[in-house]
Design a protein around this motif. Structure first.
Motif, PDB file in Angstrom:
ATOM      1  N   ALA A 439       0.829  -1.207   0.000  1.00  0.00           N
ATOM      2  CA  ALA A 439       0.000   0.000   0.000  1.00  0.00           C
ATOM      3  C   ALA A 439       0.863   1.257   0.000  1.00  0.00           C
ATOM      4  O   ALA A 439       0.545   2.248  -0.679  1.00  0.00           O
ATOM      5  CB  ALA A 439      -0.930  -0.001   1.208  1.00  0.00           C
ATOM      6  N   SER A 440       1.953   1.242   0.746  1.00  0.00           N
ATOM      7  CA  SER A 440       2.845   2.403   0.774  1.00  0.00           C
ATOM      8  C   SER A 440       3.448   2.657  -0.595  1.00  0.00           C
ATOM      9  O   SER A 440       3.484   3.795  -1.082  1.00  0.00           O
ATOM     10  CB  SER A 440       3.958   2.176   1.804  1.00  0.00           C
ATOM     11  N   LEU A 441       3.922   1.598  -1.260  1.00  0.00           N
ATOM     12  CA  LEU A 441       4.522   1.752  -2.585  1.00  0.00           C
ATOM     13  C   LEU A 441       3.489   2.167  -3.626  1.00  0.00           C
ATOM     14  O   LEU A 441       3.757   3.020  -4.483  1.00  0.00           O
ATOM     15  CB  LEU A 441       5.175   0.432  -3.006  1.00  0.00           C
ATOM     16  N   MET A 442       2.306   1.566  -3.552  1.00  0.00           N
ATOM     17  CA  MET A 442       1.256   1.910  -4.511  1.00  0.00           C
ATOM     18  C   MET A 442       0.883   3.386  -4.401  1.00  0.00           C
ATOM     19  O   MET A 442       0.713   4.080  -5.403  1.00  0.00           O
ATOM     20  CB  MET A 442       0.021   1.041  -4.286  1.00  0.00           C
ATOM     21  N   ASP A 443       0.757   3.853  -3.175  1.00  0.00           N
ATOM     22  CA  ASP A 443       0.374   5.255  -2.972  1.00  0.00           C
ATOM     23  C   ASP A 443       1.457   6.200  -3.460  1.00  0.00           C
ATOM     24  O   ASP A 443       1.165   7.205  -4.117  1.00  0.00           O
ATOM     25  CB  ASP A 443       0.086   5.500  -1.493  1.00  0.00           C
ATOM     26  N   GLU A 444       2.706   5.872  -3.175  1.00  0.00           N
ATOM     27  CA  GLU A 444       3.779   6.815  -3.503  1.00  0.00           C
ATOM     28  C   GLU A 444       4.158   6.804  -4.973  1.00  0.00           C
ATOM     29  O   GLU A 444       4.398   7.856  -5.567  1.00  0.00           O
ATOM     30  CB  GLU A 444       5.017   6.512  -2.653  1.00  0.00           C
ATOM     31  N   PHE A 445       4.220   5.616  -5.580  1.00  0.00           N
ATOM     32  CA  PHE A 445       4.786   5.508  -6.917  1.00  0.00           C
ATOM     33  C   PHE A 445       3.777   5.256  -8.035  1.00  0.00           C
ATOM     34  O   PHE A 445       4.072   5.539  -9.193  1.00  0.00           O
ATOM     35  CB  PHE A 445       5.830   4.382  -6.953  1.00  0.00           C
ATOM     36  N   GLU A 448      -1.912   7.669  -9.508  1.00  0.00           N
ATOM     37  CA  GLU A 448      -1.772   8.949 -10.193  1.00  0.00           C
ATOM     38  C   GLU A 448      -3.077   9.736 -10.263  1.00  0.00           C
ATOM     39  O   GLU A 448      -3.087  10.859 -10.763  1.00  0.00           O
ATOM     40  CB  GLU A 448      -1.217   8.707 -11.597  1.00  0.00           C
ATOM     41  N   THR A 449      -4.151   9.151  -9.790  1.00  0.00           N
ATOM     42  CA  THR A 449      -5.434   9.858  -9.769  1.00  0.00           C
ATOM     43  C   THR A 449      -6.037   9.723  -8.378  1.00  0.00           C
ATOM     44  O   THR A 449      -5.632   8.862  -7.580  1.00  0.00           O
ATOM     45  CB  THR A 449      -6.410   9.255 -10.801  1.00  0.00           C
ATOM     46  N   GLU A 450      -7.007  10.545  -8.083  1.00  0.00           N
ATOM     47  CA  GLU A 450      -7.685  10.451  -6.795  1.00  0.00           C
ATOM     48  C   GLU A 450      -8.378   9.106  -6.641  1.00  0.00           C
ATOM     49  O   GLU A 450      -8.436   8.545  -5.545  1.00  0.00           O
ATOM     50  CB  GLU A 450      -8.699  11.597  -6.651  1.00  0.00           C
ATOM     51  N   THR A 451      -8.921   8.595  -7.741  1.00  0.00           N
ATOM     52  CA  THR A 451      -9.582   7.285  -7.694  1.00  0.00           C
ATOM     53  C   THR A 451      -8.599   6.190  -7.318  1.00  0.00           C
ATOM     54  O   THR A 451      -8.895   5.316  -6.493  1.00  0.00           O
ATOM     55  CB  THR A 451     -10.221   6.960  -9.055  1.00  0.00           C
ATOM     56  N   GLU A 452      -7.409   6.231  -7.908  1.00  0.00           N
ATOM     57  CA  GLU A 452      -6.390   5.219  -7.597  1.00  0.00           C
ATOM     58  C   GLU A 452      -5.926   5.352  -6.150  1.00  0.00           C
ATOM     59  O   GLU A 452      -5.745   4.339  -5.450  1.00  0.00           O
ATOM     60  CB  GLU A 452      -5.221   5.350  -8.566  1.00  0.00           C
ATOM     61  N   LYS A 453      -5.736   6.577  -5.700  1.00  0.00           N
ATOM     62  CA  LYS A 453      -5.307   6.766  -4.313  1.00  0.00           C
ATOM     63  C   LYS A 453      -6.372   6.261  -3.345  1.00  0.00           C
ATOM     64  O   LYS A 453      -6.058   5.690  -2.298  1.00  0.00           O
ATOM     65  CB  LYS A 453      -4.980   8.236  -4.052  1.00  0.00           C
ATOM     66  N   LYS A 454      -7.640   6.456  -3.708  1.00  0.00           N
ATOM     67  CA  LYS A 454      -8.724   5.993  -2.837  1.00  0.00           C
ATOM     68  C   LYS A 454      -8.763   4.466  -2.784  1.00  0.00           C
ATOM     69  O   LYS A 454      -9.045   3.887  -1.726  1.00  0.00           O
ATOM     70  CB  LYS A 454     -10.062   6.533  -3.311  1.00  0.00           C
ATOM     71  N   ARG A 455      -8.479   3.803  -3.912  1.00  0.00           N
ATOM     72  CA  ARG A 455      -8.445   2.339  -3.906  1.00  0.00           C
ATOM     73  C   ARG A 455      -7.419   1.834  -2.893  1.00  0.00           C
ATOM     74  O   ARG A 455      -7.688   0.906  -2.125  1.00  0.00           O
ATOM     75  CB  ARG A 455      -8.096   1.804  -5.294  1.00  0.00           C
ATOM     76  N   VAL A 456      -6.255   2.436  -2.906  1.00  0.00           N
ATOM     77  CA  VAL A 456      -5.197   2.015  -1.984  1.00  0.00           C
ATOM     78  C   VAL A 456      -5.584   2.345  -0.549  1.00  0.00           C
ATOM     79  O   VAL A 456      -5.422   1.507   0.369  1.00  0.00           O
ATOM     80  CB  VAL A 456      -3.864   2.683  -2.361  1.00  0.00           C
ATOM     81  N   ASP A 518      -1.741   8.479   6.986  1.00  0.00           N
ATOM     82  CA  ASP A 518      -1.285   9.177   5.782  1.00  0.00           C
ATOM     83  C   ASP A 518      -2.220   8.944   4.600  1.00  0.00           C
ATOM     84  O   ASP A 518      -2.466   9.850   3.798  1.00  0.00           O
ATOM     85  CB  ASP A 518       0.125   8.715   5.411  1.00  0.00           C
ATOM     86  N   LEU A 519      -2.755   7.735   4.489  1.00  0.00           N
ATOM     87  CA  LEU A 519      -3.587   7.412   3.332  1.00  0.00           C
ATOM     88  C   LEU A 519      -5.006   7.963   3.464  1.00  0.00           C
ATOM     89  O   LEU A 519      -5.606   8.375   2.462  1.00  0.00           O
ATOM     90  CB  LEU A 519      -3.654   5.894   3.132  1.00  0.00           C
ATOM     91  N   THR A 520      -5.535   7.933   4.671  1.00  0.00           N
ATOM     92  CA  THR A 520      -6.956   8.289   4.851  1.00  0.00           C
ATOM     93  C   THR A 520      -7.172   9.623   5.541  1.00  0.00           C
ATOM     94  O   THR A 520      -8.248  10.216   5.423  1.00  0.00           O
ATOM     95  CB  THR A 520      -7.667   7.201   5.677  1.00  0.00           C
ATOM     96  N   GLY A 521      -6.203  10.074   6.320  1.00  0.00           N
ATOM     97  CA  GLY A 521      -6.371  11.292   7.108  1.00  0.00           C
ATOM     98  C   GLY A 521      -7.232  11.096   8.341  1.00  0.00           C
ATOM     99  O   GLY A 521      -7.539  12.075   9.048  1.00  0.00           O
TER     100      GLY A 521
END
Length: 717
Positions: A439-445, A448-456, A518-521
């Protein structure tokens, strides 16, 4: 001072001008040649490689050659196709092939002119010098063929083992004396006892015995160096020299002594069809052909770059290791036969797959290749499905499979709401480490979109919520905590400081909660992390020095003696993957400095294992780095990942240590191609092990450190 060191380390890996260029290097590769169907059961006797690098094998079925990857009968010269040589040899300097038959010797070189006849069944060995003189040896007779005339020589009256030529001079090794041919007479040069073979190095003859080897002068037979037996296998049957070093054939494989004095050992099914090597010969490139009575095996020193290796493993994984997005270990129905391989589930599909996803994350960060991003998201889909395939909220399945095809731990599988599938429970902390790392790698690297970040974020959110709502346990379908999915303070602090689970479990949880924040706030994750650190001592646990970890028997949990045994290398794997996450997502600089201290403490202890991933994670967090070991690891990483059974504990060249808690058996780590093939959760100092050639790993264990090294510019892009 520490900050200065950190700055220098960061400067080294950020500055591409200081990166190591990815130059071609040589790596030994195993090549095996099978006997054609008509030759099954043939007994192989001798191998030579001529000046064109054509390999010739003498057998009881006649002369054989390599065609493609098979040993077949040599039918090239029709007049010789049905004849069975007694011996074959190469002419000195020219490398032309000569044949010895029952009543004649001949060659096809020099327009086929050189040949000679003699009474049948007289001679069984021959050697040819650069002038074309042929020395013939038999059980009772010796002869010298020169200028078309055969001259009989006086036989020494002992068993002749070898006839060889060096710099135009003939040498004859008997079981009592080594002779030199002078003026058509065999003159004793050196008295021998238990000498099995000889080879030449400049003005020196090296003689092998059942207990190592020693050297004498070609000129007068005096000793040039004393008997040396600190070798992998002292019982030597054949010696030969190449520009690579000194090679020895033994009943337990073959070894090479390199110019630097170190040994490379080639044994087991990884290198040989059987361990007893009876002969060997090198080609012009220094590749070595090792002959057994039943097969021909080649140690090929292939030249490639680290990038070439990465391409090879990437293609290998995509071709035969992708299972629903996870990477899969292969089960071979026939030992060593990749054509019989099938993908299987394992106990830690998520953890092993995190190495591949991680490699693609760093690959995308370095290259921007859309293929790498696609590969990573395909893998992440499998992680998402471990949540959706079962009927529990937020509980991640270990893995999943179509119904009726499970392999590992049959009693841990459960029916899915989808009747076509099954899922595996009993999920552990090993898998949780994979989730937070991925999850950390997916979020950082890769997001690239808000939708992708939300999936992670959603992926981690639902897992962490399950843990919080169940008092920091993974609760399986039976309503009970899994054995290894436990982060509750009562459980964690039950362990004394000397058992690694206290330190490791605390770190897993804090890393996960920091990541969740960090991912969800969501404030609950920060609040819970601080509660665990302040009220339950999780930060103090994380800071426990690795030197305090020791065998602490007597702590029994559900029948498991949790502190018994040696060092837990699986814990090392889980710790270093977690170090990336806990450092990357630290709430503040003070915590980050604490984490750096504990990371450095662990890295310093792990240095003898020369692990590239541990080195690179430390480089990317705390800043310390062992560049030489990282590059050695990558260059030495084997190409063949079939898990053959390997044995090294008999070797006499190793310096063994006294039994110790870390289970470091030898002073120095063996090259990876000589050890059992293993993942990062095993002890690299293990000398013996394997799976009889019935399993094959993927190569993701190479791809992750390779792309990390590219990302940190340890290797030039």
């Amino acid at each position: 001072m520490k900050n200065l060191c950190l700055f220098l380390c960061l400067f080294i890996y950020i500055n591409p001008l200081l990166a190591d260029p990815d130059l071609p290097f040589q790596q030994p590769i195993s090549v095996k040649y099978t006997l054609s169907d008509e030759l099954k059961g043939a007994k192989l006797q001798k191998v030579v490689v001529d000046y064109d690098d054509v390999v010739h094998v003498l057998s009881d079925q006649g002369l054989l050659r390599i065609i493609d990857d098979e040993l077949v009968k040599d039918l090239g010269y029709r007049p010789l196709a049905d004849k069975k040589p007694i011996d074959i040899a190469l002419q000195e300097e020219t490398g032309y092939l000569y044949y010895l038959y029952s009543d004649e010797w001949l060659t096809n070189a020099h327009a086929g002119i050189p040949y000679g006849n003699f009474p049948a069944s007289t001679y069984d060995r021959l050697a040819i010098n650069h002038n074309g003189t042929v020395l013939l040896s038999g059980p009772k007779v010796m002869g010298l063929y020169a200028k078309g005339e055969l001259k009989k020589l006086k036989h020494p009256g002992e068993t002749i083992q070898y006839v060889q030529v060096h710099r135009g001079q003939f040498y004859v090794l008997g079981d009592k004396q080594l002779y030199r041919l002078e003026a058509e007479k065999l003159s004793p040069l050196h008295q021998v006892n238990d000498v099995s073979s000889m080879t030449f190095r400049e003005d020196e003859i090296i003689l092998s015995t059942s207990d190592g080897y020693y050297g004498i002068s070609c000129l007068d037979g005096t000793r040039t160096f004393a008997p040396f037996n600190k070798v992998p296998v002292p019982e030597i049957s054949k010696l030969t020299t190449t520009h690579n070093g000194l090679w020895a054939a033994t009943p337990q494989g073959a070894f090479m002594r390199q110019p630097d004095g170190k040994f490379r050992y080639y044994a087991s099914q990884r290198w040989l069809d059987q361990d007893k090597v009876i002969d060997m010969a090198a080609d012009s490139e220094g590749n070595m052909y090792l002959l057994t009575e039943s097969g021909l095996n080649k140690v090929e020193f292939r030249q490639h770059t680290l990038a070439d290796k990465a391409d090879y493993f990437e293609n290998k994984i995509r071709q035969r290791h992708m299972r629903y997005g996870f990477i899969a270990e292969m089960r071979l129905k026939t030992s060593g036969d990749i054509s019989t391989a099938e993908m299987i589930d394992t106990d830690n599909d998520g953890l092993w797959s995190s190495f591949y996803l991680g490699s693609q994350a760093y690959r995308y960060a370095v290259t921007g290749e859309e293929k790498a991003r696609r590969n990573a998201w395909e893998c992440f889909e499998a992680f998402e499905r471990i949540l959706s395939i079962n009927q529990l909220t937020g509980f991640p399945s270990r893995t999943f499979e179509r119904k009726g095809f499970k392999v590992s731990d049959a009693d841990r599988w459960r029916d899915s709401p989808d009747p076509a599938w099954e899922w595996k429970g009993h999920t552990s902390s090993d898998e949780f480490v994979a989730y937070i790392y991925v999850a950390s790698l997916m979020d950082e690297f890769l997001s690239e979109t808000e939708t992708e970040k939300k999936r992670v974020a959603d992926f981690m959110d639902v897992i962490l919520t399950h843990m919080i709502e169940h008092d920091y346990y993974f609760i399986d379908i039976d309503g009970k905590p899994t054995l290894w999915g436990r982060w509750n303070p009562e459980y964690i602090n039950w362990y004394p400081r000397t058992i690694g689970d206290r330190r490791l479990g605390s770190m897993h949880l804090i890393a996960g909660l920091q990541l969740g924040y960090d991912l969800t706030g969501k404030e609950i994750y920060k609040e819970e992390a601080y509660r665990m650190m302040n009220e339950h001592g999780y930060l103090d646990n994380i800071m426990i020095p690795m030197e305090e970890i020791k065998s602490t028997p007597g702590y029994i949990y559900e029948g498991h003696n949790m502190g018994e045994g040696g060092w837990n290398h699986s814990d090392d794997e889980m710790a270093f993957l977690t170090y990336w996450v806990i450092h990357r997502h630290a709430f503040n600089d003070t915590l980050k400095q604490n984490y750096e201290e504990t990371i450095h403490n662990h890295w310093a202890i792990e240095k003898p294992e020369r692990n590239a991933v541990w080195n690179l994670i430390t480089l990317g967090t705390e800043g310390s780095f062992d560049e030489a070991s990282t590059l050695w690891f990558l260059r030495d990483y084997p190409m063949d990942l079939v898990r053959y059974t390997v044995k090294n504990s008999h070797r006499k060249d190793l310096t063994y240590l006294e039994p110790n808690f870390r289970e470091q058996i030898t002073k120095e780590l063996l090259p990876q191609a000589e050890r059992p093939i293993m993942r990062y959760n095993a002890n690299p100092f293990n000398l013996d092990g394997g799976s009889d050639g019935l399993r094959e790993l993927t190569g993701a264990e190479y791809l992750l450190p390779y792309w990390m090294a590219r990302y940190y510019k340890v290797i030039a892009n």
